[in-house]
Design a protein around this motif. Structure first.
Motif, PDB file in Angstrom:
ATOM      1  N   GLN A 111       0.830  -1.209   0.000  1.00  0.00           N
ATOM      2  CA  GLN A 111       0.000   0.000   0.000  1.00  0.00           C
ATOM      3  C   GLN A 111       0.864   1.258   0.000  1.00  0.00           C
ATOM      4  O   GLN A 111       0.598   2.209  -0.726  1.00  0.00           O
ATOM      5  CB  GLN A 111      -0.924  -0.021   1.225  1.00  0.00           C
ATOM      6  CG  GLN A 111      -2.137   0.864   1.099  1.00  0.00           C
ATOM      7  CD  GLN A 111      -3.056   0.496  -0.046  1.00  0.00           C
ATOM      8  OE1 GLN A 111      -3.570  -0.609  -0.131  1.00  0.00           O
ATOM      9  NE2 GLN A 111      -3.257   1.422  -0.946  1.00  0.00           N
ATOM     10  N   LEU A 112       1.918   1.251   0.802  1.00  0.00           N
ATOM     11  CA  LEU A 112       2.813   2.411   0.845  1.00  0.00           C
ATOM     12  C   LEU A 112       3.499   2.602  -0.494  1.00  0.00           C
ATOM     13  O   LEU A 112       3.650   3.730  -0.972  1.00  0.00           O
ATOM     14  CB  LEU A 112       3.856   2.244   1.953  1.00  0.00           C
ATOM     15  CG  LEU A 112       3.365   2.518   3.372  1.00  0.00           C
ATOM     16  CD1 LEU A 112       4.419   2.119   4.390  1.00  0.00           C
ATOM     17  CD2 LEU A 112       3.005   3.981   3.554  1.00  0.00           C
ATOM     18  N   ALA A 113       3.924   1.509  -1.108  1.00  0.00           N
ATOM     19  CA  ALA A 113       4.575   1.601  -2.418  1.00  0.00           C
ATOM     20  C   ALA A 113       3.611   2.214  -3.439  1.00  0.00           C
ATOM     21  O   ALA A 113       4.001   3.069  -4.250  1.00  0.00           O
ATOM     22  CB  ALA A 113       5.042   0.226  -2.880  1.00  0.00           C
ATOM     23  N   GLN A 114       2.371   1.804  -3.370  1.00  0.00           N
ATOM     24  CA  GLN A 114       1.364   2.336  -4.298  1.00  0.00           C
ATOM     25  C   GLN A 114       1.131   3.823  -4.054  1.00  0.00           C
ATOM     26  O   GLN A 114       1.086   4.626  -4.990  1.00  0.00           O
ATOM     27  CB  GLN A 114       0.056   1.565  -4.102  1.00  0.00           C
ATOM     28  CG  GLN A 114      -0.996   1.866  -5.155  1.00  0.00           C
ATOM     29  CD  GLN A 114      -2.310   1.156  -4.855  1.00  0.00           C
ATOM     30  OE1 GLN A 114      -2.344   0.114  -4.203  1.00  0.00           O
ATOM     31  NE2 GLN A 114      -3.392   1.731  -5.307  1.00  0.00           N
ATOM     32  N   PHE A 115       0.996   4.199  -2.781  1.00  0.00           N
ATOM     33  CA  PHE A 115       0.773   5.614  -2.449  1.00  0.00           C
ATOM     34  C   PHE A 115       1.947   6.468  -2.917  1.00  0.00           C
ATOM     35  O   PHE A 115       1.760   7.524  -3.524  1.00  0.00           O
ATOM     36  CB  PHE A 115       0.601   5.794  -0.936  1.00  0.00           C
ATOM     37  CG  PHE A 115      -0.716   5.314  -0.400  1.00  0.00           C
ATOM     38  CD1 PHE A 115      -0.874   5.031   0.947  1.00  0.00           C
ATOM     39  CD2 PHE A 115      -1.815   5.142  -1.232  1.00  0.00           C
ATOM     40  CE1 PHE A 115      -2.086   4.585   1.457  1.00  0.00           C
ATOM     41  CE2 PHE A 115      -3.031   4.698  -0.731  1.00  0.00           C
ATOM     42  CZ  PHE A 115      -3.164   4.419   0.613  1.00  0.00           C
ATOM     43  N   LEU A 116       3.140   6.013  -2.608  1.00  0.00           N
ATOM     44  CA  LEU A 116       4.324   6.804  -2.960  1.00  0.00           C
ATOM     45  C   LEU A 116       4.436   6.962  -4.467  1.00  0.00           C
ATOM     46  O   LEU A 116       4.776   8.035  -4.974  1.00  0.00           O
ATOM     47  CB  LEU A 116       5.587   6.134  -2.405  1.00  0.00           C
ATOM     48  CG  LEU A 116       5.774   6.262  -0.894  1.00  0.00           C
ATOM     49  CD1 LEU A 116       6.878   5.337  -0.401  1.00  0.00           C
ATOM     50  CD2 LEU A 116       6.111   7.697  -0.505  1.00  0.00           C
ATOM     51  N   ASP A 117       4.112   5.902  -5.171  1.00  0.00           N
ATOM     52  CA  ASP A 117       4.190   5.970  -6.631  1.00  0.00           C
ATOM     53  C   ASP A 117       3.178   6.964  -7.198  1.00  0.00           C
ATOM     54  O   ASP A 117       3.449   7.665  -8.171  1.00  0.00           O
ATOM     55  CB  ASP A 117       3.943   4.571  -7.205  1.00  0.00           C
ATOM     56  CG  ASP A 117       4.265   4.519  -8.677  1.00  0.00           C
ATOM     57  OD1 ASP A 117       3.442   4.022  -9.460  1.00  0.00           O
ATOM     58  OD2 ASP A 117       5.362   4.997  -9.048  1.00  0.00           O
ATOM     59  N   GLN A 118       2.012   7.044  -6.545  1.00  0.00           N
ATOM     60  CA  GLN A 118       0.959   7.915  -7.062  1.00  0.00           C
ATOM     61  C   GLN A 118       1.160   9.375  -6.705  1.00  0.00           C
ATOM     62  O   GLN A 118       0.748  10.260  -7.460  1.00  0.00           O
ATOM     63  CB  GLN A 118      -0.408   7.447  -6.531  1.00  0.00           C
ATOM     64  CG  GLN A 118      -0.901   6.195  -7.217  1.00  0.00           C
ATOM     65  CD  GLN A 118      -2.239   5.751  -6.668  1.00  0.00           C
ATOM     66  OE1 GLN A 118      -2.384   5.422  -5.496  1.00  0.00           O
ATOM     67  NE2 GLN A 118      -3.248   5.738  -7.505  1.00  0.00           N
ATOM     68  N   VAL A 119       1.741   9.662  -5.551  1.00  0.00           N
ATOM     69  CA  VAL A 119       1.873  11.074  -5.161  1.00  0.00           C
ATOM     70  C   VAL A 119       3.263  11.641  -5.428  1.00  0.00           C
ATOM     71  O   VAL A 119       3.419  12.857  -5.497  1.00  0.00           O
ATOM     72  CB  VAL A 119       1.491  11.313  -3.679  1.00  0.00           C
ATOM     73  CG1 VAL A 119       0.038  10.958  -3.437  1.00  0.00           C
ATOM     74  CG2 VAL A 119       2.398  10.588  -2.730  1.00  0.00           C
ATOM     75  N   LEU A 120       4.259  10.803  -5.532  1.00  0.00           N
ATOM     76  CA  LEU A 120       5.627  11.292  -5.733  1.00  0.00           C
ATOM     77  C   LEU A 120       6.215  10.782  -7.048  1.00  0.00           C
ATOM     78  O   LEU A 120       7.382  10.412  -7.108  1.00  0.00           O
ATOM     79  CB  LEU A 120       6.525  10.866  -4.561  1.00  0.00           C
ATOM     80  CG  LEU A 120       6.153  11.428  -3.191  1.00  0.00           C
ATOM     81  CD1 LEU A 120       7.076  10.863  -2.127  1.00  0.00           C
ATOM     82  CD2 LEU A 120       6.235  12.953  -3.193  1.00  0.00           C
ATOM     83  N   TRP A 121       5.401  10.762  -8.074  1.00  0.00           N
ATOM     84  CA  TRP A 121       5.870  10.240  -9.362  1.00  0.00           C
ATOM     85  C   TRP A 121       7.015  11.079  -9.947  1.00  0.00           C
ATOM     86  O   TRP A 121       7.808  10.613 -10.738  1.00  0.00           O
ATOM     87  CB  TRP A 121       4.704  10.184 -10.357  1.00  0.00           C
ATOM     88  CG  TRP A 121       4.280  11.521 -10.876  1.00  0.00           C
ATOM     89  CD1 TRP A 121       4.712  12.161 -11.991  1.00  0.00           C
ATOM     90  CD2 TRP A 121       3.334  12.402 -10.271  1.00  0.00           C
ATOM     91  NE1 TRP A 121       4.102  13.378 -12.111  1.00  0.00           N
ATOM     92  CE2 TRP A 121       3.246  13.551 -11.084  1.00  0.00           C
ATOM     93  CE3 TRP A 121       2.542  12.341  -9.116  1.00  0.00           C
ATOM     94  CZ2 TRP A 121       2.405  14.624 -10.779  1.00  0.00           C
ATOM     95  CZ3 TRP A 121       1.704  13.405  -8.819  1.00  0.00           C
ATOM     96  CH2 TRP A 121       1.655  14.522  -9.649  1.00  0.00           C
ATOM     97  N   HIS A 122       7.118  12.357  -9.516  1.00  0.00           N
ATOM     98  CA  HIS A 122       8.098  13.255 -10.098  1.00  0.00           C
ATOM     99  C   HIS A 122       9.397  13.341  -9.286  1.00  0.00           C
ATOM    100  O   HIS A 122      10.272  14.142  -9.584  1.00  0.00           O
ATOM    101  CB  HIS A 122       7.500  14.660 -10.215  1.00  0.00           C
ATOM    102  CG  HIS A 122       6.927  15.172  -8.925  1.00  0.00           C
ATOM    103  ND1 HIS A 122       5.839  14.613  -8.304  1.00  0.00           N
ATOM    104  CD2 HIS A 122       7.298  16.184  -8.114  1.00  0.00           C
ATOM    105  CE1 HIS A 122       5.556  15.260  -7.198  1.00  0.00           C
ATOM    106  NE2 HIS A 122       6.432  16.219  -7.046  1.00  0.00           N
ATOM    107  N   LYS A 123       9.507  12.510  -8.252  1.00  0.00           N
ATOM    108  CA  LYS A 123      10.711  12.568  -7.392  1.00  0.00           C
ATOM    109  C   LYS A 123      11.279  11.164  -7.196  1.00  0.00           C
ATOM    110  O   LYS A 123      10.584  10.163  -7.382  1.00  0.00           O
ATOM    111  CB  LYS A 123      10.334  13.102  -6.005  1.00  0.00           C
ATOM    112  CG  LYS A 123       9.808  14.503  -5.966  1.00  0.00           C
ATOM    113  CD  LYS A 123      10.902  15.462  -5.627  1.00  0.00           C
ATOM    114  CE  LYS A 123      10.338  16.858  -5.449  1.00  0.00           C
ATOM    115  NZ  LYS A 123      11.019  17.819  -6.273  1.00  0.00           N
ATOM    116  N   ASN A 124      12.544  11.114  -6.781  1.00  0.00           N
ATOM    117  CA  ASN A 124      13.116   9.862  -6.274  1.00  0.00           C
ATOM    118  C   ASN A 124      12.932   9.843  -4.766  1.00  0.00           C
ATOM    119  O   ASN A 124      13.013  10.895  -4.123  1.00  0.00           O
ATOM    120  CB  ASN A 124      14.611   9.781  -6.600  1.00  0.00           C
ATOM    121  CG  ASN A 124      14.832   9.446  -8.054  1.00  0.00           C
ATOM    122  OD1 ASN A 124      14.005   8.793  -8.681  1.00  0.00           O
ATOM    123  ND2 ASN A 124      15.926   9.913  -8.608  1.00  0.00           N
TER     124      ASN A 124
END
Lengths: 178, 163
Positions: A111-124
């Motif tokens: 779930q965290l991986a999914q959230f991070l991918d969706q909100v921080l797509w423009h960052k590492n």
């Protein structure tokens, strides 16, 4: 002859002055720090992302099916705590919450991986959640995008988020980098 | 002697010409540097304005989550307030909210549990040249979602500032 030497000397002085001015300009560019705004925004983004993600209420009906009270769990307060308590039984063993039919540690990680991918797509980014036991810390969740943000790279961190559980203290932190 | 003086004069003139050429090069270099510096400063100010607008939106009483006794929650948008504030902000954008947000596009997007997006404020600058986009992740609190406890969704606030 003396006058000629003086004129040549004056010419040399002018050239030296101009070269010095040019090098001062170059030094100004080379020594300039990152804009304060950029650091503030990245740090603020890291903190707000952590704060928002950890408070998120999971709406999967399977999360509450086996529990008496129909209170949907929050990611940090309930699921991450459950993961800390039952970290030794991950991935196939028992955990109080079995959202999506999975052990709470597996579900939290996904779930965290999914959230991070969706909100921080423009960052590492690099997310880490550890259980600080007295003998040795246990890595509960570790998520990295593009090899993460090692200490050698320019990065900003959210503040460490602590969660007190019966199994020990859980420390979570999110690093952001370009 | 006369010839010697002429040669000497020519030398001095040549030195002066070279000197003035160097001065001109220096001036051209300085003006080009100033041009670049001004453009960079303008971008910096635009970025600062975008961050200002984002911060104001996050602390807007029309959107901020409170815990009953007017104690605000950080990085939180109340979904119920959002749906009503949307029409209010759009209605009074010229009279009141333009002073707060200036030329900008402010949008709140939820990604979990359901995906939706609400445009709070939209006032683009006519013939704009630059645009600075700022994101902030927020919790979206919905007190109507579950029967017990409070439900927090996850989303982000997007602010585009125009110049």
């Amino acid at each position: 002859m003396s006058k000629r030497a003086q004129v040549e000397m004056a010419g040399l002085v002018v050239v030296v002055i101009l070269l010095t001015l040019g090098m001062l300009f170059l030094a100004q560019f080379a020594l300039r720090d990152d804009a304060a705004k950029k650091i503030f925004t990245r740090k603020g983004l890291a903190y707000s992302t952590m704060s928002a993600m950890m408070k998120t209420t999971i709406s999967d009906p399977e999360c509450v099916a086996q529990l008496r009270a129909e209170i949907y769990p929050q990611l940090e307060k309930d699921l991450l705590e459950d993961c800390a308590l039952y970290a030794d039984t991950s991935p196939g063993g028992y955990s109080l919450y079995t959202c999506g039919g999975k052990h709470s540690c597996i579900y939290v990680r996904q779930q965290l991986a999914q959230f991070l991918d969706q909100v921080l797509w423009h960052k590492n980014y690099e997310f880490s959640s550890r259980l600080l036991r007295s003998d040795h810390p246990v890595e509960l969740v570790s998520i990295k995008k593009n090899a993460g943000c090692p200490a050698t790279r320019e990065r900003d961190a959210s503040d460490a988020f602590f969660l007190n559980t019966e199994a020990g203290l859980v420390e979570s932190i999110l690093y952001l980098c370009e | 002697m006369n010839r010697h003086a002429q040669v000497h004069l020519m030398e001095t003139v040549a030195v002066l010409i070279i000197f003035f050429i160097l001065i001109v090069f220096g001036l051209v270099f300085y003006f080009r540097y100033q041009q670049v510096a001004l453009k960079e400063k303008s971008n910096e100010l635009l970025a600062a304005r975008a961050v200002d607008t984002t911060t104001r939106t996050m602390f807007l009483p029309e959107l901020l989550c409170t815990k009953g006794a007017a104690e605000p929650e950080d990085n939180c948008v109340d979904v119920l307030k959002l749906h009503y504030a949307n029409s209010t902000i759009l209605k009074y954008s010229a009279e009141y909210y333009f002073d707060l947000f200036s030329y900008a596009n402010v949008t709140v997007t939820q990604i979990y549990p359901e995906q939706w997006s609400v445009q709070l404020y939209y006032q683009p600058k006519p013939a704009w040249k630059n645009k600075e986009v700022t994101f902030f992740v927020v919790s979206l609190r919905d007190d109507t979602r579950v029967t017990q406890g409070t439900a927090y969704g996850l989303g982000y606030l997007t602010v585009e500032a125009y110049s």
